[in-house]
Design a protein around this motif. Sequence first.
Motif, short mmCIF file in Angstrom:
data_model
loop_
_atom_site.label_atom_id
_atom_site.label_comp_id
_atom_site.label_asym_id
_atom_site.label_seq_id
_atom_site.Cartn_x
_atom_site.Cartn_y
_atom_site.Cartn_z
N SER A 148 0.85 -1.19 0.00
CA SER A 148 0.00 0.00 0.00
C SER A 148 0.88 1.24 0.00
N PRO A 170 -0.35 -4.37 -4.51
CA PRO A 170 -1.28 -4.63 -3.41
C PRO A 170 -1.80 -6.06 -3.37
N PHE A 278 -2.12 -3.15 5.10
CA PHE A 278 -3.13 -3.23 4.04
C PHE A 278 -4.47 -3.60 4.66
N ALA A 299 -4.23 2.91 6.37
CA ALA A 299 -4.18 1.85 5.37
C ALA A 299 -5.58 1.37 5.00
N VAL A 303 -7.43 1.54 1.26
CA VAL A 303 -7.90 0.35 0.56
C VAL A 303 -9.41 0.35 0.36
#
Length: 369
Positions: A148, A170, A278, A299, A303
Amino acid sequence: MRAAGPLVAEPSVFINGRFLTQSLSGVQRYAREIVRALDRRPGAGARYVLLTPQGADASDLDLQSIPVRPVRGGRGHLWEQTALAWAARHGQLLSLGGAGPILHPRQRVVIHDAAVFRHPGHFRRGYAAFHRGLGRLLAARAALTTVSKFSRDELASVLNRPASSITVVPNGADHLARTAPDDRVRSMLGLSGRPYFVALGNLAPNKNIAVMIRALRRLPDPDLRLVLIGANAPAVFDRSAPPPDPRIHFAGRRTDAEVAALLRGARALIFASLYEGFGIPPLEAFAQDCPVIASNIPAVREVCGDAPDYFDPHDDAALADCMARLSRTESTPRRLLQARARLAFYTWAGSARRLEALLAEDRLANTSR
């Protein structure tokens, strides 16, 4: 899976298969799914070889093209630093699990986060110290990738490297989108007809299970359940003591098919982590149209975008409010569309293509020296 036979020429890339000897968490999920996706790339059988410790089982990867070559010399870090380094000496090495041999001169390593630097108290002291030292040594010798932009910036800071020198490849979550749910698990766990929430992942300190327990205590519904899926960490719970609330189910490790069913029937996934590089579970929930309540950390924001309900991971009252709301109402169509858009953005095939392009760039850079 195809065993490696005699080779006319060495492949260009060896893959570090030490992850096959480790318990499944997000790091090992990444390694397994990336190898599966690379296996479907054109020419994979001639380009890659998966090197594994003797006795490691790669059969469930179901590789059709990439050969698997066992390498003698033990297991663990000693195997990685010695036997693996020697076996891969004539090619590039791809290490997907956050560690690799420091003496290999042509290596790309995926380091997933900076947790051992930022939150050393979440780990055993020796483990954290070893991995901080290993990370610094690898940063000086290997090409680095992470999962990330947040982790890229974190690693750049703690390893004293320019952020531009660390690439981002990712995670995905389409492995759960293509999994048929095993609905029997709900009756096995006594959940049929009950409202429940799911927390998914190893029960380690950074997963912040305590805030979920405090939030559950604020909700009086006797039928409500919190299902904790994943391996127990002794540092989090003393399993010899009674659970703090009888409405909590410790479900242990579950198959992907069982996880898919539990997510599909849940009011929401609760992802309360204090720190992540992540965070795969919210995407896995999106793959089953399961709403997500997530901690408001960088994070996860990166995402998941606007798809979850967010809360301060230290505020159990805020989490309880989110749980109460989703106990009464369904997720909105707008949230479902946002979740599916995030899921479409993160695919293992796309990450494998990106990683393959980086390996080609590495090869060109090495030959021009």
